[in-house]
Write a protein that holds these residues in place. Structure first.
Motif: not given
Length: 201
Positions: A111-125, A157-165
């Protein structure tokens, strides 16, 4: 990179040790850390916490070092007979490819577990959308970390963005600086379809 993977990994390892009814000396949990470069950094944190770490250097586990990765997993599985093997991949890896290699070449469930940084998410995206979307591919578990550094609206907003992908992914808002409960991990593993037996997160 910098999303807090090692902090999450240490808590995950402790949880797996507890549910295995063992301790660190029994080597029920093996950690493989993939680094780009020639020297490990995060492994010092893990070793200071009394975990044994096997490092993979010189490239990403899912591409240039894929054969080396599966060889390492196979060797450690035979040498230590662990109940769990954790692979901490570099932030430049594609987890779905690592999962596929472990399952197809070694016949292990993964299984995979992805860890994302909520503060930097949109900048990285914004800087690497195609790369980030590929990283999210096929995973069922995404930890939105560092929520203590942003507001509730940003977390949503980060969670909504992740679910788009990846609309099938479960998002877990967390702050890995705080202890993640056994109930949290129980829920994550259940939703990921991992219930018992030897696994490779």
């Amino acid at each position: 990179m910098g999303s807090g993977k090692t902090s999450v990994l240490m808590q995950l390892a402790r949880y797996l040790i507890e549910i295995s009814h063992g301790n660190k000396n029994e080597k029920k949990v093996v950690i493989i850390e993939n680094e780009i470069g020639t020297a490990g950094i995060d492994n010092l944190l893990l070793e200071n916490a009394d975990f044994t770490v096997k490092n993979l250097f010189a490239g990403c586990a899912c591409c240039t070092s894929s054969a080396k990765l599966t060889d390492t997993v196979d060797y450690l599985s035979k040498e230590y007979s662990p109940e769990w093997i954790i692979i901490e991949a570099t932030g430049l890896a594609f987890p779905s490819k690592i999962k596929s290699a472990v399952e197809t070449e070694l016949g292990m469930q993964a299984m995979t577990i992805i860890v994302v940084d909520a503060k930097r998410w949109f900048r990285l995206l914004g800087a690497m959308e195609n790369f980030v979307s590929e990283q999210l591919k096929d995973t069922k578990s995404v930890l939105v970390n560092k929520i203590d550094l942003v507001g509730e609206t940003t977390v949503e907003k980060v969670q909504e963005s992740i679910r788009k992908y990846n609309r099938d992914a479960y998002c877990y808002p967390v702050s890995a600086t705080n202890e993640l409960s056994a109930g949290f991990w129980d829920d994550l593993f259940e939703k990921a379809g991992i219930l018992n037996g030897t696994r490779t997160p």
